[in-house]
Design an enzyme around this catalytic site. Structure first.
Site, PDB file in Angstrom:
ATOM      1  CG  ASP A   1      -0.367  -0.428   2.506  1.00  0.00           C
ATOM      2  OD1 ASP A   1       0.698  -1.059   2.545  1.00  0.00           O
ATOM      3  OD2 ASP A   1      -0.992  -0.125   3.529  1.00  0.00           O
TER       4      ASP A   1
ATOM      5  CD  GLU B   1       7.832   1.588   6.288  1.00  0.00           C
ATOM      6  OE1 GLU B   1       6.729   1.039   6.156  1.00  0.00           O
ATOM      7  OE2 GLU B   1       7.969   2.825   6.351  1.00  0.00           O
TER       8      GLU B   1
END
Length: 516
Positions: free
Chosen positions: A295, A479
């Site tokens: 996403d 991340e």
């Protein structure tokens, strides 16, 4: 079964998602831009019974001097981000830093904030970090790779038992342990977690978690009244005219996500105005993409330049169906160990049919690469993504196919810092120029499965070097990373780049130790 007691429910805690619990108060707060990140209020903790807070809001909101921000601060506790609160020691290696990091990313049951949207878990678990204050499903598998390298079998067992608890309680593993995640899952990695644990504890582990694996399988394979015909579908299952069953991502709600409320409302309005597409349809596609973990990415768009053409539920993803094949094979072996021979044969047959379907519907003989399949258009998707490496990871590709995939990855995805996710620079975080740890590992292991050790080693050298370079520069594990220009940070998406970071740490340790 697992020797723990389910968490007790305290005041302010409900299994109702916050937008349903607080109604118009929730909408008003999210539309007011009090918080730059919509997830902040979704994670807020009411200081008393929500019913009292709602009554107070309706009594006060029309007062001339009413201030919504002040009201929120008086009636809710704002959640803190998971920060690493020690000063990075630059004399440490990246591996030493990660080993010191685990305690800061581990939440104990007694440390969990009660109330609000958090669903307490009975045992300790590792969170990704930053704004991600809860456990996440597919993240956790890659985190476990690193925990195994650190000998933390206890924490791996605890996390698997937490997922087993969620399956027993809700029938599936939600995206994370938040009430607003209960309507969707994430890529089904539970069987891989069980396999990982069985590598340390033996085959008895497959039997131990057989009930939970079967329950998760039934969740993903809920056909409802999905009768044979022309691409009939129900929730996460699509039945082909030939009777083949394949899976897609889905969400049981068609409303804005509480954790990205404003963004979803704005996109739905844009889609309605530009394409006359219903808002509910867009919400469903957005939520399904969130279930995928990707996403967001142009992978899910009909027009790669237009987010409002998102069409996730029309797409059968190759990676999801490879994961489902693994679950079927694992269930078959578990049933065999349990001497349930009819179930063993049944799941062997299901796995065989899915393997054949993956070759039939996902292999593109013109590109010589694995692609998603758009069942609404009855053709393969146009988006070329690194998900095409999953058949190598699960050993589903033929020898010739594996050579083609290796060559395709080298040409289209490999950059100076690792592998791109797609080749398109769209501003979405699961597109160029970003690279993500889980996909680096899936591809690396897939290449090694077919003895492409030279390419695999080049990939690991590039990825590990980028991780180490950024750690030396910032003192952080991130991340995601910019793999095209390693002098620039990654970007895109709905939020700032997060530090921590569970799956990056796990993949780094596993990949590093495999090279020793």
């Amino acid at each position: 079964m697992f020797g723990f007691v389910a968490p007790s429910v305290t005041f302010g805690q409900s299994l109702t998602s916050p937008e349903e619990l607080f109604g118009s108060l929730f909408n008003d707060i999210q539309n007011s831009h009090i918080f730059s990140d919509s997830k902040t209020f979704a994670d807020c903790i009411p200081t008393e019974d929500p019913v009292l807070i709602i009554e107070r809001y309706y009594q006060q909101k029309n007062d001339p001097d009413f201030n919504l921000k002040d009201f929120v601060m008086q009636n809710f506790r704002i959640p803190a981000e998971i920060k690493v609160d020690y000063v990075t020691d630059n004399t440490l290696t990246t591996e030493e830093h990660i080993r010191k990091l685990w305690p800061y990313l581990t939440r104990q049951p007694e440390d969990q904030e009660r109330g609000g949207s958090l669903i307490p878990l009975p045992l300790p678990y590792v969170v990704p970090g930053g704004r991600f204050r809860e456990i996440y499903y597919w993240d956790s598998y890659f985190t476990m790779l690193g925990l195994k390298e650190c000998g933390r079998v206890d924490l791996i067992e605890n996390m698997i038992n937490n997922f087993a608890y969620l399956i027993n309680t809700f029938g599936h593993v939600p995206t994370g342990n938040r009430t607003y995640y209960l309507s969707r899952s994430q890529p089904p990695f539970f069987s891989l977690m069980v396999r990982l644990y069985s590598e340390m504890e033996g085959k008895k582990i497959l039997k131990k978690y057989l009930p939970q694996m079967r329950k998760e399988y039934d969740y993903w394979m809920d056909e409802g009244n999905c009768e044979s015909g022309d691409f009939n579908c129900n929730r996460r299952v699509v039945r082909f005219p030939d009777g083949v069953l394949l899976n897609r991502y889905w969400d049981d709600k068609a409303t804005p996500r509480p954790e990205a409320f404003r963004e979803d409302v704005e996109l739905a309005e844009e889609a309605f105005e530009k394409h006359d597409v219903s808002r509910e349809s867009i919400y469903r596609h957005i939520r399904a993409a969130a279930e995928s973990g990707w996403d967001f990415s142009t992978r899910w768009f009909a027009d790669e330049n237009d987010f409002s053409t998102i069409q996730t539920t029309d797409i059968l993803p190759v990676d999801l169906n490879c994961l489902m094949h693994h679950l079927e094979k694992t269930l078959a072996e578990a049933y065999l160990l349990n001497e349930e021979f009819e179930c063993y044969q049944d799941f062997e047959l299901r796995a065989k049919k899915r393997c054949e379907a993956i070759d039939t519907y996902f292999w593109d003989s013109t590109r010589n690469y694995y692609m998603d399949y758009n069942f609404a258009k009855k053709e393969q998707s146009k988006a070329v993504t690194l998900a095409g490496a999953f058949p190598l990871f699960f050993k589903l590709a033929g020898k010739q196919q594996s050579h083609y995939v290796r060559a395709y990855i080298r040409l289209n995805f490999m950059r100076s810092g690792g592998l791109l996710t797609t080749g398109l620079k769209s501003g979405q975080q699961w597109d160029a120029p970003n690279g993500w740890a889980p996909l680096q590992w899936i591809t690396y292991k897939g290449l090694r499965n077919y003895n492409f050790h030279k390419t695999a080693n080049e990939l690991s050298d590039e990825w590990l070097s980028l991780n180490e370079k950024e750690f030396k520069r910032t003192g952080k594990m991130m991340e995601k990373y910019n793999v095209s220009d390693t002098n620039l940070e990654a970007g895109g998406g709905e939020y700032d780049v997060q530090e921590g970071f569970g799956w990056t740490n796990g993949v780094y340790l596993r990949m590093k130790n495999r090279r020793k």
